[in-house]
Design an enzyme around this catalytic site. Structure first.
Site, PDB file in Angstrom:
ATOM      1  N   GLY A  52      10.208 -29.076 135.404  1.00 21.58           N
ATOM      2  CA  GLY A  52      10.227 -28.637 134.087  1.00 21.58           C
ATOM      3  C   GLY A  52      12.002 -28.910 133.522  1.00 21.58           C
ATOM      4  O   GLY A  52      12.957 -28.076 132.949  1.00 21.58           O
ATOM      5  N   HIS A  53      12.256 -29.402 134.439  1.00 23.83           N
ATOM      6  CA  HIS A  53      14.234 -29.314 134.169  1.00 23.83           C
ATOM      7  C   HIS A  53      14.558 -30.967 134.143  1.00 23.83           C
ATOM      8  O   HIS A  53      14.751 -31.374 134.397  1.00 23.83           O
ATOM      9  CB  HIS A  53      15.186 -29.201 135.267  1.00 23.83           C
ATOM     10  N   PHE A  54      14.432 -31.588 133.038  1.00 21.18           N
ATOM     11  CA  PHE A  54      13.390 -31.386 132.320  1.00 21.18           C
ATOM     12  C   PHE A  54      12.584 -32.091 132.127  1.00 21.18           C
ATOM     13  O   PHE A  54      12.424 -33.627 132.227  1.00 21.18           O
ATOM     14  CB  PHE A  54      14.222 -31.590 130.485  1.00 21.18           C
ATOM     15  N   VAL A  59      16.832 -33.686 134.500  1.00 19.38           N
ATOM     16  CA  VAL A  59      18.575 -33.607 134.720  1.00 19.38           C
ATOM     17  C   VAL A  59      18.351 -32.906 136.669  1.00 19.38           C
ATOM     18  O   VAL A  59      17.497 -32.412 136.534  1.00 19.38           O
ATOM     19  CB  VAL A  59      19.310 -33.533 134.307  1.00 19.38           C
TER      20      VAL A  59
END
Length: 149
Positions: A52-54, A59
């Protein structure tokens, strides 16, 4: 406590209470009691935060880099006291002067260099730096507090 380097992840788990997915240190490569510790983390696309990041631009979250730095600081404190004692923990107690200077992405190897600045009444103050390929990614002053629970 006789410290044999390097200290691998399975032995780091004997020093600090963190476990997957929150253990952020893979190896301790250098240690000088009450002074310095160097640790590494190999950043992998398989880590859960990258879902989810990203998704299209993975990152490493800065807060996880700070957490890894705090784990390195706590490990320095624990090793300096001769190892972990039952029911004794070092908690993240504060942060000052945090600066994020470059992104950390899967495939990077983070090298954490922490230095004990002061230690009073169970609270340690550390200078902490995270580097990738010799370049500073994150730097901060971190405080850890010892508590018996």
């Amino acid at each position: 406590m006789d410290v044999q380097l390097p200290i691998e992840a399975k032995d780091i788990q004997k020093l600090i209470p963190h476990r997957y997915p929150f253990l952020q240190l893979d190896r301790i490569t250098a240690f000088e009691p009450m002074k310095t510790l160097t640790a590494i983390k190999n950043v992998s696309i398989n880590e859960p935060q990258f879902q989810g990041h990203f998704p299209d631009l993975p990152v490493m979250p800065g807060v996880l880099i700070i957490e890894a730095m705090a784990q390195a600081c706590g490990t320095l404190a624990i090793l300096s006291e001769g190892g972990r004692k039952e029911n004794e923990f070092f908690f993240f107690a504060g942060i000052d002067e945090a600066r994020f200077k470059r992104q950390v992405i899967p495939g990077d190897q983070l090298v954490f260099e922490v230095e004990l600045l002061t230690s009073r009444r169970g609270i340690g103050k550390f200078n902490a730096v995270a580097k990738v390929d010799g370049q500073v990614a994150v730097e901060a002053i971190i405080m850890c507090a010892k508590r018996v629970v």
